[in-house]
Design a protein around this motif. Structure first.
Motif, PDB file in Angstrom:
ATOM      1  N   ILE A  41      47.560  19.525 -20.945  1.00  7.20           N
ATOM      2  CA  ILE A  41      47.205  18.854 -19.484  1.00  7.20           C
ATOM      3  C   ILE A  41      47.215  19.047 -18.353  1.00  7.20           C
ATOM      4  CG2 ILE A  41      48.296  16.385 -18.564  1.00  7.20           C
ATOM      5  CD1 ILE A  41      49.462  15.880 -21.947  1.00  7.20           C
ATOM      6  N   GLN A  42      48.051  20.053 -18.332  1.00  2.00           N
ATOM      7  CA  GLN A  42      48.318  20.877 -16.617  1.00  2.00           C
ATOM      8  C   GLN A  42      46.826  21.113 -16.237  1.00  2.00           C
ATOM      9  OE1 GLN A  42      51.796  23.001 -16.813  1.00  2.00           O
ATOM     10  NE2 GLN A  42      52.548  21.959 -16.518  1.00  2.00           N
ATOM     11  N   TYR A  43      46.217  22.235 -17.854  1.00  2.00           N
ATOM     12  CA  TYR A  43      44.801  22.598 -17.516  1.00  2.00           C
ATOM     13  C   TYR A  43      43.559  21.758 -17.095  1.00  2.00           C
ATOM     14  CZ  TYR A  43      45.976  27.244 -17.740  1.00  2.00           C
ATOM     15  OH  TYR A  43      47.337  28.340 -17.820  1.00  2.00           O
ATOM     16  N   ALA A  44      44.299  20.984 -18.006  1.00  2.00           N
ATOM     17  CA  ALA A  44      42.781  19.554 -18.162  1.00  2.00           C
ATOM     18  C   ALA A  44      42.319  19.379 -16.337  1.00  2.00           C
ATOM     19  CB  ALA A  44      43.182  18.797 -19.302  1.00  2.00           C
ATOM     20  N   ALA A  45      44.312  18.911 -16.343  1.00  2.00           N
ATOM     21  CA  ALA A  45      44.014  18.189 -14.874  1.00  2.00           C
ATOM     22  C   ALA A  45      43.641  18.691 -13.512  1.00  2.00           C
ATOM     23  CB  ALA A  45      45.842  17.638 -14.355  1.00  2.00           C
ATOM     24  N   GLN A  46      43.382  20.880 -13.873  1.00  2.00           N
ATOM     25  CA  GLN A  46      43.014  21.459 -12.948  1.00  2.00           C
ATOM     26  C   GLN A  46      41.393  21.432 -12.873  1.00  2.00           C
ATOM     27  OE1 GLN A  46      45.368  25.119 -13.712  1.00  2.00           O
ATOM     28  NE2 GLN A  46      46.460  24.763 -13.280  1.00  2.00           N
ATOM     29  N   LEU A  47      41.120  20.979 -14.076  1.00  5.82           N
ATOM     30  CA  LEU A  47      39.802  21.230 -14.528  1.00  5.82           C
ATOM     31  C   LEU A  47      39.201  19.603 -13.960  1.00  5.82           C
ATOM     32  CD1 LEU A  47      39.166  23.589 -17.891  1.00  5.82           C
ATOM     33  CD2 LEU A  47      38.954  23.842 -15.252  1.00  5.82           C
ATOM     34  N   ALA A  48      39.832  18.400 -13.784  1.00 11.31           N
ATOM     35  CA  ALA A  48      39.127  17.381 -13.839  1.00 11.31           C
ATOM     36  C   ALA A  48      39.538  17.645 -11.572  1.00 11.31           C
ATOM     37  CB  ALA A  48      40.204  16.339 -14.388  1.00 11.31           C
ATOM     38  N   TYR A  49      39.684  18.345 -10.630  1.00 12.36           N
ATOM     39  CA  TYR A  49      38.968  18.335  -9.603  1.00 12.36           C
ATOM     40  C   TYR A  49      38.361  17.997  -8.869  1.00 12.36           C
ATOM     41  CZ  TYR A  49      39.195  20.020  -5.143  1.00 12.36           C
ATOM     42  OH  TYR A  49      39.315  19.939  -3.403  1.00 12.36           O
ATOM     43  N   PRO A  50      38.280  16.510  -8.349  1.00 10.05           N
ATOM     44  CA  PRO A  50      36.997  16.111  -8.143  1.00 10.05           C
ATOM     45  C   PRO A  50      35.710  16.736  -6.874  1.00 10.05           C
ATOM     46  CG  PRO A  50      39.116  15.049  -6.591  1.00 10.05           C
ATOM     47  CD  PRO A  50      39.326  16.439  -7.844  1.00 10.05           C
ATOM     48  N   SER A  51      35.364  17.464  -7.722  1.00 10.02           N
ATOM     49  CA  SER A  51      34.508  18.429  -7.520  1.00 10.02           C
ATOM     50  C   SER A  51      32.998  18.177  -8.157  1.00 10.02           C
ATOM     51  CB  SER A  51      34.301  19.664  -6.770  1.00 10.02           C
ATOM     52  OG  SER A  51      34.397  20.965  -7.773  1.00 10.02           O
ATOM     53  N   LYS A  52      32.057  18.610  -7.291  1.00  9.07           N
ATOM     54  CA  LYS A  52      30.951  18.510  -8.696  1.00  9.07           C
ATOM     55  C   LYS A  52      30.575  20.417  -9.209  1.00  9.07           C
ATOM     56  CE  LYS A  52      28.387  15.246  -6.294  1.00  9.07           C
ATOM     57  NZ  LYS A  52      26.625  14.377  -4.886  1.00  9.07           N
ATOM     58  N   LYS A  53      30.991  20.806  -8.780  1.00  6.07           N
ATOM     59  CA  LYS A  53      31.464  22.233  -9.105  1.00  6.07           C
ATOM     60  C   LYS A  53      31.331  22.645 -10.969  1.00  6.07           C
ATOM     61  CE  LYS A  53      32.237  25.703  -7.019  1.00  6.07           C
ATOM     62  NZ  LYS A  53      33.579  26.541  -6.254  1.00  6.07           N
ATOM     63  N   HIS A  54      30.135  23.002 -11.598  1.00  7.69           N
ATOM     64  CA  HIS A  54      30.528  23.465 -11.994  1.00  7.69           C
ATOM     65  C   HIS A  54      30.852  22.627 -13.510  1.00  7.69           C
ATOM     66  CE1 HIS A  54      29.665  27.833 -10.622  1.00  7.69           C
ATOM     67  NE2 HIS A  54      31.316  27.017  -9.396  1.00  7.69           N
ATOM     68  N   PRO A  55      30.134  21.610 -14.474  1.00  5.02           N
ATOM     69  CA  PRO A  55      30.415  20.302 -14.883  1.00  5.02           C
ATOM     70  C   PRO A  55      30.853  21.124 -16.400  1.00  5.02           C
ATOM     71  CG  PRO A  55      28.710  19.737 -14.017  1.00  5.02           C
ATOM     72  CD  PRO A  55      28.972  21.384 -13.141  1.00  5.02           C
ATOM     73  N   ARG A  56      29.466  22.036 -16.378  1.00  2.00           N
ATOM     74  CA  ARG A  56      29.292  22.525 -18.163  1.00  2.00           C
ATOM     75  C   ARG A  56      30.619  23.101 -18.455  1.00  2.00           C
ATOM     76  NH1 ARG A  56      22.582  23.727 -18.995  1.00  2.00           N
ATOM     77  NH2 ARG A  56      22.206  21.413 -18.977  1.00  2.00           N
ATOM     78  N   LEU A  57      30.960  24.440 -17.350  1.00  5.25           N
ATOM     79  CA  LEU A  57      31.737  25.758 -17.685  1.00  5.25           C
ATOM     80  C   LEU A  57      33.292  24.976 -17.347  1.00  5.25           C
ATOM     81  CD1 LEU A  57      32.678  28.607 -17.155  1.00  5.25           C
ATOM     82  CD2 LEU A  57      32.986  28.366 -14.720  1.00  5.25           C
ATOM     83  N   ARG A  58      33.245  24.073 -17.068  1.00  6.31           N
ATOM     84  CA  ARG A  58      34.704  23.188 -16.958  1.00  6.31           C
ATOM     85  C   ARG A  58      34.641  22.423 -18.482  1.00  6.31           C
ATOM     86  NH1 ARG A  58      36.208  19.769 -12.045  1.00  6.31           N
ATOM     87  NH2 ARG A  58      34.867  20.427 -10.522  1.00  6.31           N
ATOM     88  N   ARG A  59      33.520  22.056 -18.961  1.00  2.00           N
ATOM     89  CA  ARG A  59      33.820  21.573 -20.097  1.00  2.00           C
ATOM     90  C   ARG A  59      33.938  23.266 -21.569  1.00  2.00           C
ATOM     91  NH1 ARG A  59      29.238  18.038 -18.560  1.00  2.00           N
ATOM     92  NH2 ARG A  59      27.673  19.059 -19.133  1.00  2.00           N
ATOM     93  N   ALA A  60      34.111  23.883 -21.285  1.00  2.00           N
ATOM     94  CA  ALA A  60      33.995  25.335 -21.678  1.00  2.00           C
ATOM     95  C   ALA A  60      35.105  24.817 -21.607  1.00  2.00           C
ATOM     96  CB  ALA A  60      33.237  26.029 -22.156  1.00  2.00           C
ATOM     97  N   LEU A  61      35.673  25.877 -20.963  1.00  2.00           N
ATOM     98  CA  LEU A  61      37.159  26.260 -20.302  1.00  2.00           C
ATOM     99  C   LEU A  61      38.064  25.497 -20.763  1.00  2.00           C
ATOM    100  CD1 LEU A  61      36.592  27.043 -16.202  1.00  2.00           C
ATOM    101  CD2 LEU A  61      37.316  28.628 -18.412  1.00  2.00           C
ATOM    102  N   LEU A  62      37.752  23.518 -20.851  1.00  2.00           N
ATOM    103  CA  LEU A  62      38.382  22.974 -21.703  1.00  2.00           C
ATOM    104  C   LEU A  62      38.894  23.076 -23.657  1.00  2.00           C
ATOM    105  CD1 LEU A  62      40.545  20.248 -20.809  1.00  2.00           C
ATOM    106  CD2 LEU A  62      38.246  18.718 -21.128  1.00  2.00           C
ATOM    107  N   ALA A  63      38.027  23.097 -23.593  1.00  2.00           N
ATOM    108  CA  ALA A  63      37.873  23.732 -24.844  1.00  2.00           C
ATOM    109  C   ALA A  63      38.400  24.822 -25.047  1.00  2.00           C
ATOM    110  CB  ALA A  63      36.309  23.538 -25.826  1.00  2.00           C
ATOM    111  N   SER A  64      38.554  26.019 -24.484  1.00  4.10           N
ATOM    112  CA  SER A  64      39.210  27.698 -24.770  1.00  4.10           C
ATOM    113  C   SER A  64      40.752  27.122 -24.695  1.00  4.10           C
ATOM    114  CB  SER A  64      38.620  28.009 -24.089  1.00  4.10           C
ATOM    115  OG  SER A  64      39.117  27.518 -22.294  1.00  4.10           O
ATOM    116  N   TYR A  65      41.363  26.340 -23.310  1.00  2.00           N
ATOM    117  CA  TYR A  65      42.618  25.721 -23.274  1.00  2.00           C
ATOM    118  C   TYR A  65      43.192  24.775 -24.126  1.00  2.00           C
ATOM    119  CZ  TYR A  65      41.517  28.033 -19.137  1.00  2.00           C
ATOM    120  OH  TYR A  65      41.865  28.342 -18.058  1.00  2.00           O
ATOM    121  N   PHE A  66      42.536  23.624 -24.794  1.00  4.36           N
ATOM    122  CA  PHE A  66      42.972  23.756 -26.462  1.00  4.36           C
ATOM    123  C   PHE A  66      42.994  24.046 -27.006  1.00  4.36           C
ATOM    124  CE2 PHE A  66      42.185  20.928 -30.354  1.00  4.36           C
ATOM    125  CZ  PHE A  66      42.997  20.604 -30.100  1.00  4.36           C
TER     126      PHE A  66
END
Length: 225
Positions: A41-66
């Motif tokens: 959840i901590q990593y998911a919160a980090q990746l949910a930072y409100p900006s428009k940067k790298h939306p696809r990369l965020r999803r890939a990172l979230l899957a890797s952290y899971f």
């Protein structure tokens, strides 16, 4: 949990067991499943930072952290109590009952910094996130000689609470936005003043017909002639 009875239960590492030694089931469930879930959840919160940067990369990172959270659950045992050195010798919690080498923890820390760089689009916010994090790592290593004390991480990272409460002091954009908001609030008042002056112009304009009436009066004089 009674800290004096916490046991590492190393036999439950490298499994998805749901029961520990006698009296340690709650310890096992919290250590093996709840803590990895919180880390995810901590990593998911980090990746949910409100900006428009790298939306696809965020999803890939979230899957890797899971996936990493699943591995963390698999490799963890029960939390136990070990001795810490700073500021004086005392008992502290060792999550999962395992002291990982520094290198894997540093790699995870590098991933955390990478998250911030991927999502944060403000240099000041990025500095506030990264610099204290590096300070926590350095301080923990220099005082304890290990990075494997999760309870110490949580304690030292409370510095972020202070930093974000102090955001009005360092977040220039927030101050600028407040100034712009004040300016926007002032514009309607100016507009009201401008509109308020309209009746004066209207009155002046209303005076023209009066002049016209005077002109009409001249016409009356013409008629009287």
């Amino acid at each position: 949990l009674d800290r004096t009875r916490l046991e590492a239960c190393p036999g439950r590492r490298m499994t998805f067991a749901d029961h520990g030694p006698p009296g340690q089931r709650a310890n096992l469930v919290l250590s093996k499943y709840v803590i990895p879930a919180i880390v995810f959840i901590q990593y998911a919160a980090q990746l949910a930072y409100p900006s428009k940067k790298h939306p696809r990369l965020r999803r890939a990172l979230l899957a890797s952290y899971f996936a990493a959270a699943v591995v963390m659950a698999y490799t963890s045992g029960c939390t136990d109590v070990v001795r810490a050195r700073f500021p004086v010798g005392h008992d502290t919690l060792r999550w999962g009952g395992y002291s990982a080498p520094a290198l894997p923890i540093l790699l995870i820390s590098a991933a955390t910094v990478g998250n911030f760089c991927v999502v944060v689009d403000d240099a000041r916010v990025l500095a506030v996130l990264v610099v204290p994090f590096l300070f926590v790592i350095t301080f923990l290593w220099s005082t304890e000689g290990t990075l494997a004390l999760g309870s110490k991480w949580c304690t030292y990272c409370l510095i972020y609470s202070v930093l974000f409460l102090a955001a009005p002091l360092w977040d220039g954009d927030g101050a600028d936005e407040a100034s712009r908001a004040d300016a926007r609030d002032g514009d309607p008042d100016d507009g009201d003043d401008a509109r308020g002056s309209s009746p004066d112009k209207s009155d002046a304009h209303d005076g023209i017909p009066d002049d016209g009436d005077a002109h009409d009066g001249d016409s009356d004089d013409g008629y009287s002639d």
